[in-house]
Design a protein around this motif. Structure first.
Motif, short mmCIF file in Angstrom:
data_model
loop_
_atom_site.label_atom_id
_atom_site.label_comp_id
_atom_site.label_asym_id
_atom_site.label_seq_id
_atom_site.Cartn_x
_atom_site.Cartn_y
_atom_site.Cartn_z
N LEU A 1 -13.38 -4.76 5.77
CA LEU A 1 -12.67 -5.25 6.95
C LEU A 1 -11.96 -4.11 7.68
N GLN A 2 -11.42 -3.16 6.93
CA GLN A 2 -10.77 -2.00 7.55
C GLN A 2 -11.77 -1.22 8.40
N VAL B 1 -10.38 6.23 6.15
CA VAL B 1 -11.04 7.24 5.31
C VAL B 1 -10.97 6.85 3.83
N VAL B 2 -9.78 6.47 3.35
CA VAL B 2 -9.67 6.12 1.93
C VAL B 2 -10.41 4.81 1.64
N SER B 3 -10.50 3.91 2.63
CA SER B 3 -11.28 2.68 2.44
C SER B 3 -12.75 3.00 2.25
N ILE B 4 -13.25 3.97 3.01
CA ILE B 4 -14.65 4.40 2.87
C ILE B 4 -14.90 4.92 1.46
N VAL B 5 -13.98 5.72 0.94
CA VAL B 5 -14.14 6.27 -0.41
C VAL B 5 -14.10 5.15 -1.44
N LEU B 6 -13.18 4.22 -1.30
CA LEU B 6 -13.03 3.14 -2.28
C LEU B 6 -14.20 2.16 -2.25
#
Length: 273
Positions: A240-241, A168-173
């Protein structure tokens, strides 16, 4: 006789409330989750609301710190299970683990999404708040189901909450358009409550996961301190995540299909004269 009963109660209570080493690691998980919320608030939300001219730099450092703390929580979550299996866990171990996971991998990423909806230029605050609620409820449902459903050894049903929080935080970043960001977040929330199987991080997989977490921390640090190509490196890591979140269940599904076919072949072979 009443005095003897009181003495027995005093002797039994400390045993049931005594924390083990695994429980201490679990509390470290909860602490990291709370501090992630703290840095998201003080370094991203408050500077944005007060119109601080230096908010952009503070936001980058605080966002990286918040996500690194979530990664640290994932490390604590990984090791508390390993330590509990090797040594022991108190009777409170399972409850402590669920409560800590709810803070670090439910509240912290959901709050990160909520703040993103308030500070991003193209975001819609109320819609982002709805997405944050979906993430939080998905983790609550997942943790509740984990406590009630017995799965076969070696797999989780649904995306594990630490992996889901980091996705989730990877999507935001990644800083995608708002609609794409929201759809990806909702898709991750669905994976957490789905019946898709994910392997448990044991043995080599646990080592690979730990290496990936350490690498992610390095990418976040490079981005926070504006290192050369730091933005590109972070976006590559976040992409990648997302790819791993989508590919791992495909491999698990393919393995289940192959196992099913092998079992059918064996059953047919056994029926032949």
């Amino acid at each position: 006789m009443p005095e003897a009963d009181d003495v027995d109660d005093e002797e039994e209570m400390p045993l049931s409330l005594r924390l083990s080493i695994a429980d201490t690691l679990t509390l470290g998980n909860a602490t990291c989750g709370f501090m992630a919320v703290y840095f998201t608030t003080t370094g991203i939300l408050i500077p944005h609301l007060t119109g601080n001219d230096e908010s952009a730099g503070m936001a980058r450092h605080s966002a990286a710190t918040a996500v690194i703390l979530m990664l640290c929580a994932a490390v604590f979550d990984l090791f508390d299970g390993l330590v509990a299996r090797k040594l022991r866990s108190s009777p409170m171990g399972a409850e402590l683990d669920n409560l800590s996971d709810l803070i670090s991998f439910g509240l912290a990423p959901a709050y990160f999404v909520l703040v993103y909806g308030m500070v991003a230029d193209d975001a819609h605050q109320r819609v982002a708040a709805l997405g944050a609620i979906v993430v939080l409820l998905a983790v609550v449902l997942r943790l509740a189901r984990f406590s009630c459903v017995t799965m076969k050894d070696g797999v989780f049903q649904g995306m594990p909450s630490p992996f889901g929080a980091l996705t989730v935080v990877s999507i935001v970043l990644l800083e995608l358009p708002f609609v794409a960001t929201l759809l990806a977040i909702l898709g991750t929330a669905w994976l957490m409550v789905s019946r898709v199987e994910y392997p448990k991080p044991r043995g080599r997989l646990a080592g690979a996961m730990l290496s990936w977490i350490v690498l992610s921390m390095g990418l976040l640090a490079a981005w926070a301190f504006d290192a050369p190509s730091g933005q590109l490196l972070l976006q590559t890591g976040c992409a990648l995540q997302l790819v791993m979140g989508a590919v791992i269940p495909l491999f698990a599904t393919a393995r289940r299909v192959n196992n099913f076919r092998d079992n059918r072949r064996e059953a047919r072979a056994a029926q032949l004269p």
